[in-house]
Design an enzyme around this catalytic site. Structure first.
Site, PDB file in Angstrom:
ATOM      1  N   CYS A   2       0.865  -1.183   0.000  1.00  0.00           N
ATOM      2  CA  CYS A   2       0.000   0.000   0.000  1.00  0.00           C
ATOM      3  C   CYS A   2       0.901   1.233   0.000  1.00  0.00           C
ATOM      4  O   CYS A   2       2.104   1.140   0.161  1.00  0.00           O
ATOM      5  CB  CYS A   2      -0.853   0.040   1.258  1.00  0.00           C
ATOM      6  SG  CYS A   2      -1.830  -1.438   1.518  1.00  0.00           S
ATOM      7  N   ARG A  27       1.452   1.557  -5.993  1.00  0.00           N
ATOM      8  CA  ARG A  27       1.635   0.603  -4.889  1.00  0.00           C
ATOM      9  C   ARG A  27       0.340  -0.102  -4.517  1.00  0.00           C
ATOM     10  O   ARG A  27       0.319  -1.007  -3.682  1.00  0.00           O
ATOM     11  CB  ARG A  27       2.204   1.315  -3.650  1.00  0.00           C
ATOM     12  CG  ARG A  27       3.556   1.963  -3.836  1.00  0.00           C
ATOM     13  CD  ARG A  27       4.014   2.671  -2.566  1.00  0.00           C
ATOM     14  NE  ARG A  27       4.147   1.728  -1.475  1.00  0.00           N
ATOM     15  CZ  ARG A  27       5.241   0.994  -1.283  1.00  0.00           C
ATOM     16  NH1 ARG A  27       6.252   1.091  -2.118  1.00  0.00           N
ATOM     17  NH2 ARG A  27       5.319   0.151  -0.280  1.00  0.00           N
ATOM     18  N   TRP A  75      -3.598  -1.694  -1.255  1.00  0.00           N
ATOM     19  CA  TRP A  75      -3.480  -2.969  -1.971  1.00  0.00           C
ATOM     20  C   TRP A  75      -4.020  -3.996  -0.983  1.00  0.00           C
ATOM     21  O   TRP A  75      -3.356  -4.316   0.015  1.00  0.00           O
ATOM     22  CB  TRP A  75      -2.022  -3.260  -2.320  1.00  0.00           C
ATOM     23  CG  TRP A  75      -1.821  -4.596  -2.952  1.00  0.00           C
ATOM     24  CD1 TRP A  75      -1.399  -5.739  -2.346  1.00  0.00           C
ATOM     25  CD2 TRP A  75      -2.069  -4.953  -4.306  1.00  0.00           C
ATOM     26  NE1 TRP A  75      -1.364  -6.764  -3.243  1.00  0.00           N
ATOM     27  CE2 TRP A  75      -1.770  -6.325  -4.464  1.00  0.00           C
ATOM     28  CE3 TRP A  75      -2.506  -4.250  -5.422  1.00  0.00           C
ATOM     29  CZ2 TRP A  75      -1.898  -6.998  -5.679  1.00  0.00           C
ATOM     30  CZ3 TRP A  75      -2.636  -4.924  -6.635  1.00  0.00           C
ATOM     31  CH2 TRP A  75      -2.344  -6.273  -6.761  1.00  0.00           C
ATOM     32  N   ASN A  99       0.733   0.239   6.052  1.00  0.00           N
ATOM     33  CA  ASN A  99       1.181  -0.590   4.940  1.00  0.00           C
ATOM     34  C   ASN A  99       1.891  -1.778   5.561  1.00  0.00           C
ATOM     35  O   ASN A  99       2.812  -1.619   6.347  1.00  0.00           O
ATOM     36  CB  ASN A  99       2.142   0.186   4.028  1.00  0.00           C
ATOM     37  CG  ASN A  99       2.770  -0.730   2.985  1.00  0.00           C
ATOM     38  OD1 ASN A  99       2.157  -1.720   2.581  1.00  0.00           O
ATOM     39  ND2 ASN A  99       3.987  -0.431   2.579  1.00  0.00           N
ATOM     40  N   GLY A 100       1.432  -2.981   5.216  1.00  0.00           N
ATOM     41  CA  GLY A 100       2.071  -4.182   5.768  1.00  0.00           C
ATOM     42  C   GLY A 100       1.017  -5.222   6.108  1.00  0.00           C
ATOM     43  O   GLY A 100      -0.151  -5.075   5.773  1.00  0.00           O
ATOM     44  N   GLU A 481       6.836 -19.908 -21.724  1.00  0.00           N
ATOM     45  CA  GLU A 481       6.747 -18.585 -21.064  1.00  0.00           C
ATOM     46  C   GLU A 481       7.879 -17.697 -21.545  1.00  0.00           C
ATOM     47  O   GLU A 481       7.694 -16.505 -21.784  1.00  0.00           O
ATOM     48  CB  GLU A 481       6.783 -18.740 -19.555  1.00  0.00           C
ATOM     49  CG  GLU A 481       6.861 -17.417 -18.779  1.00  0.00           C
ATOM     50  CD  GLU A 481       5.742 -16.438 -19.101  1.00  0.00           C
ATOM     51  OE1 GLU A 481       4.739 -16.823 -19.738  1.00  0.00           O
ATOM     52  OE2 GLU A 481       5.882 -15.249 -18.726  1.00  0.00           O
ATOM     53  N   LYS A 485       7.479 -14.005 -23.273  1.00  0.00           N
ATOM     54  CA  LYS A 485       8.155 -12.794 -22.780  1.00  0.00           C
ATOM     55  C   LYS A 485       8.883 -12.072 -23.907  1.00  0.00           C
ATOM     56  O   LYS A 485       8.760 -10.868 -24.085  1.00  0.00           O
ATOM     57  CB  LYS A 485       9.172 -13.146 -21.673  1.00  0.00           C
ATOM     58  CG  LYS A 485       8.616 -13.328 -20.301  1.00  0.00           C
ATOM     59  CD  LYS A 485       8.130 -12.071 -19.656  1.00  0.00           C
ATOM     60  CE  LYS A 485       6.664 -11.858 -19.540  1.00  0.00           C
ATOM     61  NZ  LYS A 485       5.644 -12.730 -19.624  1.00  0.00           N
ATOM     62  N   GLU A 488       6.401 -10.574 -26.359  1.00  0.00           N
ATOM     63  CA  GLU A 488       5.581  -9.491 -25.785  1.00  0.00           C
ATOM     64  C   GLU A 488       6.331  -8.168 -25.746  1.00  0.00           C
ATOM     65  O   GLU A 488       5.819  -7.135 -26.116  1.00  0.00           O
ATOM     66  CB  GLU A 488       5.193  -9.845 -24.338  1.00  0.00           C
ATOM     67  CG  GLU A 488       3.961 -10.672 -24.164  1.00  0.00           C
ATOM     68  CD  GLU A 488       3.634 -10.891 -22.683  1.00  0.00           C
ATOM     69  OE1 GLU A 488       4.558 -11.159 -21.888  1.00  0.00           O
ATOM     70  OE2 GLU A 488       2.459 -10.797 -22.348  1.00  0.00           O
ATOM     71  N   HIS A 504      10.521 -32.747 -36.548  1.00  0.00           N
ATOM     72  CA  HIS A 504       9.319 -33.130 -37.316  1.00  0.00           C
ATOM     73  C   HIS A 504       8.658 -31.928 -37.954  1.00  0.00           C
ATOM     74  O   HIS A 504       7.568 -32.023 -38.500  1.00  0.00           O
ATOM     75  CB  HIS A 504       8.304 -33.810 -36.379  1.00  0.00           C
ATOM     76  CG  HIS A 504       8.844 -35.033 -35.728  1.00  0.00           C
ATOM     77  ND1 HIS A 504       9.259 -36.140 -36.445  1.00  0.00           N
ATOM     78  CD2 HIS A 504       9.112 -35.314 -34.429  1.00  0.00           C
ATOM     79  CE1 HIS A 504       9.697 -37.055 -35.616  1.00  0.00           C
ATOM     80  NE2 HIS A 504       9.635 -36.593 -34.387  1.00  0.00           N
ATOM     81  N   LYS A 603      -2.675  -4.951 -19.516  1.00  0.00           N
ATOM     82  CA  LYS A 603      -2.296  -5.712 -18.326  1.00  0.00           C
ATOM     83  C   LYS A 603      -3.352  -6.770 -18.014  1.00  0.00           C
ATOM     84  O   LYS A 603      -3.051  -7.859 -17.574  1.00  0.00           O
ATOM     85  CB  LYS A 603      -2.133  -4.768 -17.123  1.00  0.00           C
ATOM     86  CG  LYS A 603      -1.617  -5.465 -15.863  1.00  0.00           C
ATOM     87  CD  LYS A 603      -0.277  -6.128 -16.097  1.00  0.00           C
ATOM     88  CE  LYS A 603       0.224  -6.955 -14.930  1.00  0.00           C
ATOM     89  NZ  LYS A 603       1.347  -7.837 -15.302  1.00  0.00           N
TER      90      LYS A 603
HETATM   91  C1  BG6 Z   1      -2.551 -10.562 -20.743  1.00  0.00           C
HETATM   92  C2  BG6 Z   1      -1.314 -10.076 -20.046  1.00  0.00           C
HETATM   93  O1  BG6 Z   1      -3.329  -9.468 -21.143  1.00  0.00           O
HETATM   94  O2  BG6 Z   1      -3.330 -11.367 -19.885  1.00  0.00           O
HETATM   95  C3  BG6 Z   1      -0.483 -11.254 -19.620  1.00  0.00           C
HETATM   96  O3  BG6 Z   1      -0.553  -9.244 -20.918  1.00  0.00           O
HETATM   97  C4  BG6 Z   1      -1.318 -12.148 -18.729  1.00  0.00           C
HETATM   98  O4  BG6 Z   1       0.692 -10.831 -18.932  1.00  0.00           O
HETATM   99  C5  BG6 Z   1      -2.658 -12.512 -19.376  1.00  0.00           C
HETATM  100  O5  BG6 Z   1      -0.595 -13.341 -18.451  1.00  0.00           O
HETATM  101  C6  BG6 Z   1      -3.586 -13.120 -18.331  1.00  0.00           C
HETATM  102  O6  BG6 Z   1      -3.872 -12.109 -17.387  1.00  0.00           O
HETATM  103  P1  BG6 Z   1      -4.301 -12.518 -15.907  1.00  0.00           P
HETATM  104  O7  BG6 Z   1      -4.473 -11.228 -15.187  1.00  0.00           O
HETATM  105  O8  BG6 Z   1      -5.565 -13.307 -16.024  1.00  0.00           O
HETATM  106  O9  BG6 Z   1      -3.179 -13.358 -15.368  1.00  0.00           O
END
Ligand code: BG6
Length: 608
Positions: A2, A27, A75, A99-100, A481, A485, A488, A504, A603
């Site tokens: 937070c 935060r 948070w 915060n904590g 993954e 990365k 992305e 193959h 996000k």
């Molecule tokens: C995408 C994000 O929009 O959604 C990814 O860019 C994420 O990073 C994926 O893994 C799933 O999002 P969430 O919030 O359901 O994990």
């Protein structure tokens, strides 16, 4: 995590507090609130949701007037986001922000209830207000010192006492808090950005130290009541505001990569507090009825599910299917008695994952969620939720949430294996110990020497438009993954391939200089993977060998080796993820990409 702020001086506090909270919203943004001494009475205004909701509320109710106050952006940890759970919290003559996490708050709450105290919220923070008030006779500092002496866990507190309208008190343990020193005004804040526009001078408060702020001065005391101000160094912040919000890192993604030793500890350690028999007992009281698990998620969360499958099937011998949520929801999935669905989601708001959860529930299937955002839709609608406690993840490309999701899945694998007795208690203890050591293993992958190697490799390959990642079993899963990365954030095409499958199909794409990251952490499969590495090497690939330490010794089939510190084999993908994340990060930086907000991405995709 937070954000807390505080002000005492000659100017109106409310605007300064709101401005400080804006700088700290990264935060946490589940709710926000301020408390201001107005006409010698503490007036509290708070609202669920983003800071904008609080601002709207103040516009309607009128902004509090006064020159002393505290503020908070939340948070959520204990108690889902709501008006009543928002900070500041008050009781008696005490109003505070926190915060904590207070780990023994329930026992403290019970003893206070036993003395007739009644609580309005579900938060651990409100318990602190009651506790300080309980000890408060006529000395605020003494009341704070006594109260925190009974608290276990982490805290940064900003405290007002209704009979001390010109004072602000602050104390911390394991949560950040600084004391800003201005001209005729002073501040507290979780982080420098909140006060940088007012002052660059600040004190750091250490454990067992208490700050007492008035408009005229700041005094610091130890818990014995001794004035230690003259012994404390008055620091000067040389960050620019933009940099400060990232804690000095160039991007949130890099900051979050470096947070992983800490976030892994938060994801793992609480589950082991009561030993092997207590693992996930609260979240999953009974697993006997589970015959099959169906993991449903999107993006990196789905990749975490792939690793969960490897671990759960290997350790507990429970069959696991991993489904892309957007496919699952329209596939009329076959779900029967004994199935359980696990939805993994950082945000807890991804539309496809939420729809999948609702579909499973409509078929009477138990749904467990592995989520970061407390009180999010998926967390609220699941039958049981396991939080990963990674704190706000700001970079769109997930890093710390991914590794914490995987850590929680490994914890689940361990719990299922213990329940099914598919491993001995000695093996269970060994895995627990190895998991407790994971943060340290990840730390070693962030050493200056390792970072320099990732930077060199990223610079070498930053213009190569084809990149392969190969591996078998868990190494293929973490490779998926890794490929995500790199694509992305750097916009370079990267493909993860089961090492045995390359011949193959797309080995035809391997030509001179094509980078090929080969991941080898599973000793039972390493020889097979080496055969595949030699196949791509023979066709000109530039081989980056990501392997457990010792596996590269004496070998000549690779161009560069990144060695990983050994731990329980099942856990190695978490360690392997960190160099790949960091390689992807630097590739994006060298390519001038918008690292924290890659084009076209979001996000959390809360629409179909
Ligand atoms: C995408 C994000 O929009 O959604 C990814 O860019 C994420 O990073 C994926 O893994 C799933 O999002 P969430 O919030 O359901 O994990």
């Amino acid at each position: 995590m937070c954000g807390i702020v505080g002000y005492v001086g000659e100017r109106q506090a409310a605007g300064i507090l709101i401005e400080g909270l804006e700088k700290l919203e990264y935060r946490g943004y589940d709710s926000a609130g301020i408390a201001v001494f107005e006409n010698r009475r503490v007036r509290v205004e708070k609202a669920k949701g983003r800071l904008s909701n609080l601002k709207e509320k103040l516009k309607n109710d009128g902004v509090p007037t006064g020159c002393v106050g505290i503020g908070h952006t939340r948070w959520a940890t204990h108690g889902e986001p709501s008006d009543v759970n928002s900070h500041p919290h008050s009781y008696g003559r005490v109003t505070l922000v926190h915060n904590g996490i207070i780990e023994n708050y329930l026992s403290l709450k019970t003893s206070l209830e036993g003395m007739g105290n009644r609580f309005a919220s579900e938060t651990d923070t409100e318990v602190i207000a009651h506790l300080i008030d309980y000890y408060y006779k006529d000395d605020p500092a003494d009341a704070i010192v006594r109260a925190v002496g009974r608290m276990e866990g982490s805290y940064a507190l900003g405290v007002l006492f209704s009979d001390h309208p010109d004072r602000l008190y602050a104390v911390r343990k394991d949560s950040p808090l600084i004391v800003g020193v201005g001209e005729g005004e002073n501040f507290i804040a979780s982080d420098i950005p909140a006060i940088l526009s007012h002052t660059r001078r600040y004190y750091l408060i250490d454990r067992q130290e208490l700050a007492v702020l008035s408009g005229k001065e700041v005094r610091l005391y130890d818990f014995g009541g001794n004035d230690i101000t003259d012994r404390k160094e008055l620091m000067t912040a040389d960050w620019d505001v933009e940099a400060a919000e990232k804690g000095g890192y160039a991007h949130f993604m890099l900051k979050e990569i470096y947070e992983q030793p800490g976030t892994l500890a938060r994801a793992i350690l609480p589950h082991f507090a009561c030993g092997a028999e207590g693992i996930l007992k609260e979240e999953l009281p009974d697993t006997a009825g589970i015959r099959r698990l169906v993991i449903v998620a999107c993006g990196s969360a789905m990749n975490a599910g792939l690793l969960g499958k490897c671990a759960i099937e290997r350790l507990a011998r429970v069959p696991v299917d991993v489904c892309i949520a957007s496919e699952f929801r329209y596939a009329d999935p076959i779900l029967t008695e004994g199935d359980a669905v696990i939805v993994i989601s950082q945000s807890g708001e991804t539309a496809d994952s939420l729809a999948a959860l609702r579909l499973a529930k409509s078929k009477g299937i138990p749904v467990y969620a592995i989520v970061n955002v407390v009180g999010s839709s998926i967390a609220r609608e699941a039958d049981n939720t396991i939080y990963i406690w990674a704190g706000p993840e700001i970079a769109v490309a997930t890093t710390k949430a991914f590794t914490s999701q995987v850590a929680v899945l490994y914890t689940l694998a361990l719990r299922l294996a213990i329940d099914r007795k598919t491993i001995s208690s000695e093996r269970a203890e060994a895995i627990m110990e190895a998991m407790k050591g994971l943060p340290g293993k990840v730390e070693t992958m962030l050493s200056e020497e390792k970072i320099a190697l990732y930077q060199h490799l990223a610079s070498l390959n930053r213009s190569k438009h084809d990149f392969f990642i190969i591996g078998r079993g868990q190494d293929y899963a973490v490779g998926c993954e890794g490929a995500m990365k790199i694509k992305e954030v750097s916009y370079l095409h990267c493909e993860a391939y089961a090492a045995g499958e390359l011949k193959h199909g797309t080995i035809s794409l391997i030509t001179e200089g094509v980078p090929c990251l080969a991941i080898a952490t599973d000793r039972a499969l390493v020889e097979k993977t080496i055969s595949n590495i030699k196949e791509v090497k023979a066709r000109g690939a530039q081989v980056l060998y990501l392997c457990t330490e010792g596996m590269a010794k004496g070998q000549d089939f690779y161009d560069y080796a990144i060695e990983l510190p050994e731990t329980e084999e099942m856990l190695m993908p978490i360690v392997a993820a960190v160099p790949i994340q960091t390689y992807a990060y630097y590739t994006a930086v060298y390519r001038g990409c918008d690292v924290d907000k890659p084009r076209n991405l979001a996000k959390s995709v809360t629409v179909e």
